[in-house]
Design an enzyme around this catalytic site. Structure first.
Site, PDB file in Angstrom:
ATOM      1  N   THR A  71     -11.651   7.804   7.357  1.00 15.88           N
ATOM      2  CA  THR A  71     -12.334   6.777   8.492  1.00 15.88           C
ATOM      3  C   THR A  71     -11.409   7.198   9.632  1.00 15.88           C
ATOM      4  OG1 THR A  71     -12.080   5.769   7.147  1.00 15.88           O
ATOM      5  CG2 THR A  71     -13.731   6.105   6.548  1.00 15.88           C
ATOM      6  N   CYS A 116       3.652   2.311   5.422  1.00 12.01           N
ATOM      7  CA  CYS A 116       3.284   3.992   5.258  1.00 12.01           C
ATOM      8  C   CYS A 116       1.395   3.857   5.269  1.00 12.01           C
ATOM      9  CB  CYS A 116       3.486   4.745   3.573  1.00 12.01           C
ATOM     10  SG  CYS A 116       3.110   6.424   3.576  1.00 12.01           S
ATOM     11  N   TRP A 159       1.268  -1.155   0.244  1.00  8.99           N
ATOM     12  CA  TRP A 159      -0.240  -0.420  -0.107  1.00  8.99           C
ATOM     13  C   TRP A 159       0.609   1.260  -0.169  1.00  8.99           C
ATOM     14  CZ3 TRP A 159      -5.047   1.467   1.123  1.00  8.99           C
ATOM     15  CH2 TRP A 159      -5.992   0.715   0.992  1.00  8.99           C
ATOM     16  N   PHE A 175      10.216  -0.841  13.355  1.00 10.59           N
ATOM     17  CA  PHE A 175       9.227  -0.347  13.116  1.00 10.59           C
ATOM     18  C   PHE A 175       9.935   0.787  11.736  1.00 10.59           C
ATOM     19  CE2 PHE A 175       5.804   2.757  13.988  1.00 10.59           C
ATOM     20  CZ  PHE A 175       4.685   2.007  13.833  1.00 10.59           C
ATOM     21  N   PHE A 194      -0.571  -3.177   7.921  1.00 10.74           N
ATOM     22  CA  PHE A 194      -1.274  -4.678   8.868  1.00 10.74           C
ATOM     23  C   PHE A 194      -0.656  -5.903   8.731  1.00 10.74           C
ATOM     24  CE2 PHE A 194      -4.961  -7.569  10.531  1.00 10.74           C
ATOM     25  CZ  PHE A 194      -5.081  -6.982  11.245  1.00 10.74           C
ATOM     26  N   HIS A 213      -9.552   4.358  10.017  1.00 11.02           N
ATOM     27  CA  HIS A 213      -8.491   3.119   9.570  1.00 11.02           C
ATOM     28  C   HIS A 213      -6.886   3.474   9.597  1.00 11.02           C
ATOM     29  CE1 HIS A 213      -7.657   4.952   5.634  1.00 11.02           C
ATOM     30  NE2 HIS A 213      -6.531   4.489   6.295  1.00 11.02           N
ATOM     31  N   ILE A 249      -1.664   6.558   5.527  1.00 16.15           N
ATOM     32  CA  ILE A 249      -1.741   7.909   4.999  1.00 16.15           C
ATOM     33  C   ILE A 249      -3.060   7.589   5.965  1.00 16.15           C
ATOM     34  CG2 ILE A 249      -1.929   9.516   3.568  1.00 16.15           C
ATOM     35  CD1 ILE A 249       0.457   8.351   1.940  1.00 16.15           C
TER      36      ILE A 249
END
Ligand code: RBF
Length: 173
Positions: A95, A89, A31, A122, A66, A97, A91
């Site tokens: 909402t 990343c 993503w 991380f 995730f 999420h 962003i």
């Protein structure tokens, strides 16, 4: 300190020589790939510059941030790794999420690191927008991929240092 006050490509710690034969996993989320692939490329470049051999860098992709903890766990189960670096990343959107993903990923990475006893780094950006992401993926605040690579190397050195202290305490060298 925010990343605005610190260039992410400048290591805050002191790097000594990396132990020979170190093996490092790199897991990258697809993503926002224009950002995450830049993190990955800078991360791998830094590892190579610091003396990690190309065949000892195991780089894989996961769909989104995730999935970073489970991708890292798969790598740790399959290979004898000194560290795993997770790059993503998340962003902010319309909402919440991003909050659920960021929270799950940060906790998942920390839990995996503690459970496995291996550094799991991380390297996830959590910007408010694309511009903030670009600023931290090779833009004006440096590249988080470099910071993640340097953090992994420092943690590997810490493991070496601790092993050496243990040898000294039981009468070696
Ligand atoms: N993954 C990311 O790495 N970064 C994102 O910004 C991101 N935004 C998402 C927004 C929505 C609405 C959804 C449904 C998923 C998003 N994902 C993002 C993907 C997520 O990390 C995961 O791959 C999927 O939810 C499948 O488990």
């Amino acid at each position: 300190m925010s990343s605005k006050d610190q260039n992410l490509s400048a290591s805050p710690g002191v790097l000594h020589s990396v132990p020979a034969g170190c093996k490092i996993g790199v897991v990258t989320a697809q993503w926002n790939r224009e950002i995450t692939f830049s993190l990955r490329d800078a991360c791998i470049e830094t590892l190579l510059q610091q003396g990690i051999e190309e065949e000892n860098i195991i780089s894989v992709l996961v769909p989104g941030s995730f999935e970073l903890p489970s991708g890292a766990k798969m790598l740790l189960s399959q290979f004898s790794l000194d560290a795993v670096i997770c790059l993503g990343c998340v962003i902010k959107g319309d909402t919440r999420h991003d909050e659920y993903i960021s929270q799950a990923v940060s906790v998942g990475i920390m839990q995996l690191s503690i459970a496995s006893g291996k550094p799991v780094i991380f390297g996830v950006l959590t910007p408010n927008n694309q511009e903030q992401a670009q600023d931290r993926a090779g833009g004006k605040y440096g590249n988080k991929g470099v910071e993640a690579a340097n953090t992994a190397l420092q943690m590997i050195q810490l493991a070496v240092e601790i092993r050496q202290k243990d040898k000294k305490s039981i009468g070696f060298s």
